[in-house]
Design a protein around this motif. Structure first.
Motif, PDB file in Angstrom:
ATOM      1  N   VAL A 260       0.853  -1.189   0.000  1.00 41.24           N
ATOM      2  CA  VAL A 260       0.000   0.000   0.000  1.00 41.24           C
ATOM      3  C   VAL A 260       0.889   1.239   0.000  1.00 41.24           C
ATOM      4  CG1 VAL A 260      -1.819   1.268   1.191  1.00 41.24           C
ATOM      5  CG2 VAL A 260      -1.777  -1.233   1.290  1.00 41.24           C
ATOM      6  N   PHE A 261       0.638   2.132  -0.965  1.00 46.08           N
ATOM      7  CA  PHE A 261       1.352   3.407  -1.048  1.00 46.08           C
ATOM      8  C   PHE A 261       0.338   4.543  -1.055  1.00 46.08           C
ATOM      9  CE2 PHE A 261       4.327   0.472  -3.043  1.00 46.08           C
ATOM     10  CZ  PHE A 261       5.549   0.861  -2.511  1.00 46.08           C
ATOM     11  N   GLU A 262       0.695   5.646  -0.417  1.00 41.24           N
ATOM     12  CA  GLU A 262      -0.076   6.881  -0.538  1.00 41.24           C
ATOM     13  C   GLU A 262       0.915   8.006  -0.799  1.00 41.24           C
ATOM     14  OE1 GLU A 262      -2.850   7.718   2.561  1.00 41.24           O
ATOM     15  OE2 GLU A 262      -3.775   5.728   2.474  1.00 41.24           O
ATOM     16  N   VAL A 263       0.747   8.663  -1.942  1.00 43.13           N
ATOM     17  CA  VAL A 263       1.672   9.714  -2.367  1.00 43.13           C
ATOM     18  C   VAL A 263       0.905  11.017  -2.512  1.00 43.13           C
ATOM     19  CG1 VAL A 263       3.288  10.453  -4.153  1.00 43.13           C
ATOM     20  CG2 VAL A 263       3.113   8.029  -3.554  1.00 43.13           C
ATOM     21  N   GLU A 264       1.450  12.085  -1.959  1.00 44.80           N
ATOM     22  CA  GLU A 264       0.832  13.408  -2.091  1.00 44.80           C
ATOM     23  C   GLU A 264       1.303  14.046  -3.394  1.00 44.80           C
ATOM     24  OE1 GLU A 264      -0.114  17.153   0.819  1.00 44.80           O
ATOM     25  OE2 GLU A 264       1.970  16.493   0.710  1.00 44.80           O
ATOM     26  N   GLY A 341      -3.003  11.517   0.562  1.00 42.33           N
ATOM     27  CA  GLY A 341      -2.350  11.129  -0.680  1.00 42.33           C
ATOM     28  C   GLY A 341      -3.235  10.272  -1.553  1.00 42.33           C
ATOM     29  N   GLU A 342      -2.794  10.104  -2.793  1.00 37.54           N
ATOM     30  CA  GLU A 342      -3.484   9.214  -3.724  1.00 37.54           C
ATOM     31  C   GLU A 342      -3.080   7.772  -3.397  1.00 37.54           C
ATOM     32  OE1 GLU A 342      -5.680   9.745  -6.064  1.00 37.54           O
ATOM     33  OE2 GLU A 342      -5.756  11.929  -5.850  1.00 37.54           O
ATOM     34  N   PRO A 343      -4.030   6.933  -2.971  1.00 34.77           N
ATOM     35  CA  PRO A 343      -3.669   5.560  -2.585  1.00 34.77           C
ATOM     36  C   PRO A 343      -3.522   4.637  -3.785  1.00 34.77           C
ATOM     37  CG  PRO A 343      -6.012   5.909  -2.247  1.00 34.77           C
ATOM     38  CD  PRO A 343      -5.457   7.217  -2.753  1.00 34.77           C
ATOM     39  N   SER A 344      -2.613   3.705  -3.674  1.00 34.76           N
ATOM     40  CA  SER A 344      -2.471   2.631  -4.659  1.00 34.76           C
ATOM     41  C   SER A 344      -2.024   1.382  -3.917  1.00 34.76           C
ATOM     42  CB  SER A 344      -1.458   3.001  -5.746  1.00 34.76           C
ATOM     43  OG  SER A 344      -0.167   3.171  -5.197  1.00 34.76           O
ATOM     44  N   GLN A 345      -2.474   0.237  -4.366  1.00 36.13           N
ATOM     45  CA  GLN A 345      -2.113  -1.004  -3.687  1.00 36.13           C
ATOM     46  C   GLN A 345      -1.997  -2.145  -4.684  1.00 36.13           C
ATOM     47  OE1 GLN A 345      -5.376  -1.360  -0.887  1.00 36.13           O
ATOM     48  NE2 GLN A 345      -6.475  -2.745  -2.223  1.00 36.13           N
ATOM     49  N   ARG A 346      -1.271  -3.157  -4.257  1.00 33.15           N
ATOM     50  CA  ARG A 346      -1.075  -4.333  -5.100  1.00 33.15           C
ATOM     51  C   ARG A 346      -0.840  -5.539  -4.207  1.00 33.15           C
ATOM     52  NH1 ARG A 346       3.199  -5.240 -10.099  1.00 33.15           N
ATOM     53  NH2 ARG A 346       2.949  -7.498 -10.256  1.00 33.15           N
ATOM     54  N   GLU A 347      -1.420  -6.657  -4.578  1.00 29.27           N
ATOM     55  CA  GLU A 347      -1.204  -7.900  -3.850  1.00 29.27           C
ATOM     56  C   GLU A 347      -0.184  -8.754  -4.594  1.00 29.27           C
ATOM     57  OE1 GLU A 347      -4.705  -9.994  -2.752  1.00 29.27           O
ATOM     58  OE2 GLU A 347      -5.710  -8.211  -1.938  1.00 29.27           O
ATOM     59  N   VAL A 348       0.729  -9.334  -3.844  1.00 29.39           N
ATOM     60  CA  VAL A 348       1.812 -10.132  -4.416  1.00 29.39           C
ATOM     61  C   VAL A 348       1.778 -11.523  -3.796  1.00 29.39           C
ATOM     62  CG1 VAL A 348       4.296 -10.330  -4.761  1.00 29.39           C
ATOM     63  CG2 VAL A 348       3.222  -8.066  -4.705  1.00 29.39           C
ATOM     64  N   VAL A 349       1.730 -12.533  -4.633  1.00 30.83           N
ATOM     65  CA  VAL A 349       1.807 -13.914  -4.168  1.00 30.83           C
ATOM     66  C   VAL A 349       3.273 -14.316  -4.091  1.00 30.83           C
ATOM     67  CG1 VAL A 349       1.221 -16.309  -4.688  1.00 30.83           C
ATOM     68  CG2 VAL A 349      -0.426 -14.490  -5.163  1.00 30.83           C
ATOM     69  N   ILE A 350       3.678 -14.886  -2.966  1.00 32.41           N
ATOM     70  CA  ILE A 350       5.048 -15.375  -2.829  1.00 32.41           C
ATOM     71  C   ILE A 350       5.119 -16.731  -3.532  1.00 32.41           C
ATOM     72  CG2 ILE A 350       6.899 -15.932  -1.231  1.00 32.41           C
ATOM     73  CD1 ILE A 350       5.960 -13.002  -1.179  1.00 32.41           C
ATOM     74  N   PRO A 351       5.814 -16.828  -4.668  1.00 34.61           N
ATOM     75  CA  PRO A 351       5.762 -18.048  -5.497  1.00 34.61           C
ATOM     76  C   PRO A 351       6.219 -19.310  -4.784  1.00 34.61           C
ATOM     77  CG  PRO A 351       6.767 -16.220  -6.689  1.00 34.61           C
ATOM     78  CD  PRO A 351       6.655 -15.795  -5.266  1.00 34.61           C
ATOM     79  N   SER A 352       7.114 -19.180  -3.814  1.00 35.42           N
ATOM     80  CA  SER A 352       7.645 -20.371  -3.152  1.00 35.42           C
ATOM     81  C   SER A 352       6.656 -20.985  -2.177  1.00 35.42           C
ATOM     82  CB  SER A 352       8.932 -20.018  -2.397  1.00 35.42           C
ATOM     83  OG  SER A 352       8.675 -19.027  -1.418  1.00 35.42           O
ATOM     84  N   GLN A 353       5.520 -20.285  -1.958  1.00 37.12           N
ATOM     85  CA  GLN A 353       4.531 -20.774  -1.001  1.00 37.12           C
ATOM     86  C   GLN A 353       3.273 -21.229  -1.734  1.00 37.12           C
ATOM     87  OE1 GLN A 353       5.402 -20.777   2.426  1.00 37.12           O
ATOM     88  NE2 GLN A 353       7.325 -20.338   1.386  1.00 37.12           N
TER      89      GLN A 353
END
Length: 359
Positions: A260-264, A341-353
């Motif tokens: 999760v990022f929020e940038v002004e 700030g303007e929010p942005s988010q991304r979900e990441v799957v850990i490939p080894s799991q």
């Protein structure tokens, strides 16, 4: 008589009416152009913001996607508070994320050339991400977050490890020249971790219980995040290193992570709202100069070193939930900025799991 009448010009009334109609048309055209330019600027700013956020999240996601799951692997997510308003108390949390990941031959070669000492090639890199104030504590009374990233070859001969407890000084800052700036204007950076027992059916609710997601993570189960320094460093129920049948310790990695990022943005700075009266510790309603500039309900606002959640507005009064995101309620003077700030988010799957989610 007829010829003179045909040559007669406009009367004064007709001329005034014509000029009035022309003025209305010009004003309408100017308004249309101004509206179009405003929409264009907003679109361009949002596009630029999305491109920047996408580039940052893509780079971080690529680091996480290659995290090493073997005995040499590691992942450390922790928080460090900073003093921004100069009151001598560090309360504004900043995230630090460090890991060991697989490296390509090209990355190894580039870093090997830049290294002053020979390094044993082990095919791994150490990576550090950190959100830090743009200036030292107390030097300015406004938060200006800068996101940094550093890379180091894994193994002896490459200098101090990025995961070494001494890498960050007691002030919370790394050695000069080790990390490189990624982007500025960052108000918030968060990396939530989900284990196999995390229940995501109701969202990414964070906490220490097994079914919740975790705001910090220690893949070695070594209690490295300092819970006494910041509450979000409290270890979760899933924090334990794995031991193989051969007695080799392996890192306990999350199944999935939410970034999760929020940038002004520049436009956000121009649309800042300020308080028009002093704010006490227990007050849940703030008087502001222009509530119409506030973000949608449910958004988070930064007031000094305190995060607030916007619950609603009435006139120029904003109802908020105090002390959010691990911060504490504090007193604020009239004229303090409410920033968002303007929010942005991304979900990441850990490939080894493996993906083994609870329903």
């Amino acid at each position: 008589m007829t010829r003179d009448a045909d040559r007669r010009g406009l009367t004064l009334i007709e001329l005034v009416l014509a000029l009035g109609l022309a003025s209305l048309l010009v004003l309408a055209l100017v308004k249309l152009i101004d509206t179009s330019m405003t929409l264009w600027r907003k679109t361009e700013e949002r596009r630029s913001q999305n491109e920047m956020s996408s580039a940052v999240t893509e780079l971080l996601a690529s680091d996480l996607a290659a995290v090493e799951s073997g005995p040499r692997g590691d992942l450390l997510v922790e928080w460090a508070p900073f003093d921004v308003d100069g009151d001598g108390i560090a309360t504004l949390p900043c995230l630090r994320l460090r890991l060991v990941r697989a490296a390509s031959a090209g990355e190894i070669e580039r870093l090997q050339v830049a290294s002053d000492a020979p390094v044993l090639g082990q095919g791994l890199l150490e990576v550090c991400w950190a959100l830090l104030p743009a200036s030292t504590a107390g030097a300015r009374l406004e938060w200006d977050g800068v996101l940094w990233r550093g890379v180091r070859l894994y193994g002896p001969g490459a200098g101090l490890s990025l995961l070494d407890p001494r890498f960050f000084s007691s002030s919370g800052r790394p050695a000069s020249g080790v990390l490189e700036e990624v982007t500025g204007g960052v108000l918030w950076f968060e990396a939530l971790c989900a284990s196999a027992g995390t229940d995501l059916s109701s969202g990414w609710e964070s906490g220490a219980a097994r079914e919740q997601s975790f705001a910090s993570w220690d893949a070695r189960g070594a209690a490295r995040p300092d819970a006494e320094r910041f509450v979000a460093n409290e270890p979760g129920a899933a924090m334990s290193a794995l031991v193989s049948p051969l007695g080799v310790q392996r890192p306990q990695l999350p199944r999935r992570m939410r970034l999760v990022f929020e940038v002004e943005t520049a436009r956000g700075k121009m649309r800042r709202v300020s308080t028009t009266a002093d704010v006490g510790i227990k007050e849940g309603a703030l008087r502001v100069d222009d509530a119409s500039k506030l973000p949608p309900v449910g958004s988070f606002l930064l007031l000094g070193e305190e995060w607030l959640e916007l619950l609603g507005t009435s006139g120029n009064e904003a109802r908020v939930r105090r002390g959010q995101r691990g911060t504490r309620a504090a007193e604020h003077k009239a004229g303090a900025w409410l920033r968002h700030g303007e929010p942005s988010q991304r979900e990441v799957v850990i490939p080894s799991q493996r993906e083994e989610w609870r329903p």
